[in-house]
Design a protein around this motif. Structure first.
Motif, PDB file in Angstrom:
ATOM      1  N   LYS A 166      -5.707  10.904   5.052  1.00  0.00           N
ATOM      2  CA  LYS A 166      -7.140  10.605   4.930  1.00  0.00           C
ATOM      3  C   LYS A 166      -7.347   9.105   4.743  1.00  0.00           C
ATOM      4  O   LYS A 166      -8.323   8.539   5.222  1.00  0.00           O
ATOM      5  CB  LYS A 166      -7.758  11.363   3.750  1.00  0.00           C
ATOM      6  N   ARG A 167      -6.422   8.465   4.035  1.00  0.00           N
ATOM      7  CA  ARG A 167      -6.540   7.028   3.766  1.00  0.00           C
ATOM      8  C   ARG A 167      -5.976   6.174   4.901  1.00  0.00           C
ATOM      9  O   ARG A 167      -6.212   4.976   4.942  1.00  0.00           O
ATOM     10  CB  ARG A 167      -5.824   6.680   2.459  1.00  0.00           C
TER      11      ARG A 167
ATOM     12  N   LYS B  75      -5.314   4.616   8.668  1.00  0.00           N
ATOM     13  CA  LYS B  75      -6.051   4.265   9.873  1.00  0.00           C
ATOM     14  C   LYS B  75      -5.065   4.523  11.009  1.00  0.00           C
ATOM     15  O   LYS B  75      -4.259   3.669  11.357  1.00  0.00           O
ATOM     16  CB  LYS B  75      -6.482   2.802   9.839  1.00  0.00           C
TER      17      LYS B  75
ATOM     18  N   LEU C 169       0.821   4.301  -2.804  1.00  0.00           N
ATOM     19  CA  LEU C 169       0.661   5.724  -2.480  1.00  0.00           C
ATOM     20  C   LEU C 169       1.815   6.549  -3.036  1.00  0.00           C
ATOM     21  O   LEU C 169       1.610   7.679  -3.503  1.00  0.00           O
ATOM     22  CB  LEU C 169       0.551   5.904  -0.966  1.00  0.00           C
TER      23      LEU C 169
ATOM     24  N   THR D  41      -4.079  13.496   1.427  1.00  0.00           N
ATOM     25  CA  THR D  41      -4.656  12.238   0.961  1.00  0.00           C
ATOM     26  C   THR D  41      -4.066  11.058   1.715  1.00  0.00           C
ATOM     27  O   THR D  41      -4.783  10.134   2.108  1.00  0.00           O
ATOM     28  CB  THR D  41      -4.420  12.071  -0.553  1.00  0.00           C
TER      29      THR D  41
ATOM     30  N   LYS E 175       0.829  -1.207   0.000  1.00  0.00           N
ATOM     31  CA  LYS E 175       0.000   0.000   0.000  1.00  0.00           C
ATOM     32  C   LYS E 175       0.867   1.262   0.000  1.00  0.00           C
ATOM     33  O   LYS E 175       0.557   2.239  -0.687  1.00  0.00           O
ATOM     34  CB  LYS E 175      -0.941   0.000   1.214  1.00  0.00           C
TER      35      LYS E 175
END
Length: 121
Positions: free
Chosen positions: A67-68, A70, A55, A64, A51
């Protein structure tokens, strides 16, 4: 030290991919590894290696990026001064999150034990 709206906006618009090589260089120059850096980033954001690379390839802004994410439930335990700002006094949530990451990278580069960085002991 209070952050200005301009400072906060600059942080939001900065891309993670532009800063990431500096994180790697900083930790590796102090004898730490890219794998340890990724462990710290994953603890804070939940992003695994795959991931994280997506990104970076997508060239997302920090806005961003977070925001994505956790955010780890113990992120609030990250305190202290980084880049002249006392983290616990930063009011803008995004700027605070970016400084959390900066602080973790700094602690890694300074040789702090991973268990302490990840606020597990």
């Amino acid at each position: 030290m209070i952050t200005t709206q301009e400072h906060n906006q600059r942080m939001a618009n900065m891309t993670f991919a532009s800063v990431y090589p500096h994180y790697i260089a900083k930790v590796e120059s102090k004898g730490r590894t890219k794998e340890e850096l990724h462990q710290v980033i994953e603890w804070l954001t939940g992003f695994d290696n795959k991931k994280l690379q997506e990104l970076i390839d997508e060239n997302v802004t920090f806005e961003t990026f977070f925001k994505r994410a956790k955010l780890n439930q113990n992120a609030h335990l990250i305190t202290g001064v980084i880049c002249g700002y006392r983290i616990e006094d930063i009011e803008d949530p995004l700027t605070k999150q970016v400084r959390y990451l900066d602080k973790l990278v700094d602690e890694l580069a300074k040789g702090r034990k991973i268990e302490k960085i990840l606020r597990t002991s």
